[in-house]
Write an enzyme that holds these catalytic residues in place. Sequence first.
Site, mmCIF file in Angstrom:
data_model
loop_
_atom_site.group_PDB
_atom_site.id
_atom_site.type_symbol
_atom_site.label_atom_id
_atom_site.label_comp_id
_atom_site.label_asym_id
_atom_site.label_seq_id
_atom_site.Cartn_x
_atom_site.Cartn_y
_atom_site.Cartn_z
ATOM 1 N N LYS A 100 0.841 -1.212 0.000
ATOM 2 C CA LYS A 100 0.000 0.000 0.000
ATOM 3 C C LYS A 100 0.872 1.256 0.000
ATOM 4 O O LYS A 100 0.643 2.186 -0.766
ATOM 5 C CB LYS A 100 -0.922 0.024 1.238
ATOM 6 C CG LYS A 100 -1.809 -1.196 1.377
ATOM 7 C CD LYS A 100 -2.683 -1.136 2.625
ATOM 8 C CE LYS A 100 -1.933 -1.212 3.935
ATOM 9 N NZ LYS A 100 -1.255 -2.511 4.172
ATOM 10 N N ARG A 130 -9.661 0.741 8.570
ATOM 11 C CA ARG A 130 -9.167 -0.595 8.872
ATOM 12 C C ARG A 130 -10.178 -1.445 9.616
ATOM 13 O O ARG A 130 -9.917 -2.603 9.914
ATOM 14 C CB ARG A 130 -7.973 -0.433 9.778
ATOM 15 C CG ARG A 130 -6.721 -0.962 9.073
ATOM 16 C CD ARG A 130 -5.675 -0.855 9.868
ATOM 17 N NE ARG A 130 -4.474 -1.486 9.821
ATOM 18 C CZ ARG A 130 -3.385 -0.970 9.305
ATOM 19 N NH1 ARG A 130 -3.413 0.136 8.630
ATOM 20 N NH2 ARG A 130 -2.271 -1.599 9.442
ATOM 21 N N ARG A 156 11.749 -5.833 4.815
ATOM 22 C CA ARG A 156 11.511 -4.391 4.656
ATOM 23 C C ARG A 156 12.430 -3.590 5.580
ATOM 24 O O ARG A 156 12.736 -3.994 6.705
ATOM 25 C CB ARG A 156 10.064 -4.036 4.998
ATOM 26 C CG ARG A 156 9.864 -2.514 4.985
ATOM 27 C CD ARG A 156 8.462 -2.055 5.126
ATOM 28 N NE ARG A 156 7.744 -2.732 6.166
ATOM 29 C CZ ARG A 156 6.435 -2.720 6.263
ATOM 30 N NH1 ARG A 156 5.707 -2.079 5.384
ATOM 31 N NH2 ARG A 156 5.837 -3.358 7.241
ATOM 32 N N ARG A 187 11.265 -1.830 11.358
ATOM 33 C CA ARG A 187 10.217 -1.314 12.249
ATOM 34 C C ARG A 187 10.064 -2.181 13.487
ATOM 35 O O ARG A 187 10.341 -3.362 13.461
ATOM 36 C CB ARG A 187 8.874 -1.275 11.481
ATOM 37 C CG ARG A 187 8.733 -0.044 10.657
ATOM 38 C CD ARG A 187 7.550 -0.018 9.721
ATOM 39 N NE ARG A 187 6.334 -0.703 10.134
ATOM 40 C CZ ARG A 187 5.236 -0.736 9.388
ATOM 41 N NH1 ARG A 187 5.186 -0.117 8.225
ATOM 42 N NH2 ARG A 187 4.165 -1.373 9.789
ATOM 43 N N ARG A 204 -0.363 -9.219 13.287
ATOM 44 C CA ARG A 204 -0.912 -8.209 12.361
ATOM 45 C C ARG A 204 -1.707 -8.874 11.237
ATOM 46 O O ARG A 204 -2.736 -8.374 10.810
ATOM 47 C CB ARG A 204 0.212 -7.360 11.764
ATOM 48 C CG ARG A 204 0.617 -6.230 12.696
ATOM 49 C CD ARG A 204 1.959 -5.653 12.339
ATOM 50 N NE ARG A 204 2.017 -5.062 11.027
ATOM 51 C CZ ARG A 204 3.134 -4.984 10.299
ATOM 52 N NH1 ARG A 204 4.261 -5.473 10.756
ATOM 53 N NH2 ARG A 204 3.112 -4.412 9.118
#
Length: 215
Positions: free
Chosen positions: A13, A88, A127, A162, A173
């Site tokens: 996204k 969400r 990531r 992160r 998640r």
Amino acid sequence: MKLILLGAPGAGKGTVAKLLTELDGSVQISTGDILRGAVQAGTELGKKAEAYMKAGDLVPDELIMDIMEKRLQEPDCEKGFLLDGFPRTIPQAEALEKLLDKLGIELDMVVNIDVPRDVILDRLTTRRTCSNPECQAIYNVKSNPPKVEGVCDKCGSPVVQREDETEEAISHRLETYNEKTAPLVGFYEKKGKLLTVSATSSDEVINAIKARLAA
Ligand code: AP5
């Protein structure tokens, strides 16, 4: 353009939103980026959000709606916006509908980026993100590493993993996504606003959006 970008964590996204901003000056509004900035700055919002985020839980709807009610009325949204990571939950989607009605804004579409789970797991563990809250550029050690290891190409700040990227938080998640966010696909389909793109290439997602906007 006025879009919502839906998709599981790691679907891309943020990556797609950043590419879309280059097309017509629409702004990316990422609730995740706003919250991470608040945590880093140690604001009241950050203090309230931090534990939820670290565990991979959703931050309460009221906090998110407070942020978005203000953010959508800022002047840079007039050219268009790309909502990345919001709404969400069904209550957030319903509250957004009321807010947009009040502001006289109509959405162009809701894009559901559909990526296989194995690709998602691989992307999330690889990531890296710029630690500067004003930048938050997205990298990937495999597909898109910074030119100098650990240093952001755009602003020179350290590039880090992160805090919600532990194996435990990632799996939580993904569960939270399936339980609370995936029902939004049906919600927007019923409203005739949904475009689902099953693709692992960001260019394919962008081209599908452009084609729908031009139709
Ligand atoms: P948030 O920051 O929104 O995280 P997320 O939805 O889990 O999404 P991600 O940022 O993990 O993934 P993405 O889909 O943007 O993928 P990306 O482009 O980075 O939210 C974090 C937390 O904040 C939540 O858990 C929650 O606690 C809270 N929160 C936020 N919004 C909330 C809300 N509305 N309500 C309640 N709580 C909220 O890509 C992933 C990786 O893949 C990158 O490394 C990228 O380089 C790579 N990649 C992307 N596309 C490609 C491609 N095509 N090919 C190869 N690699 C690619």
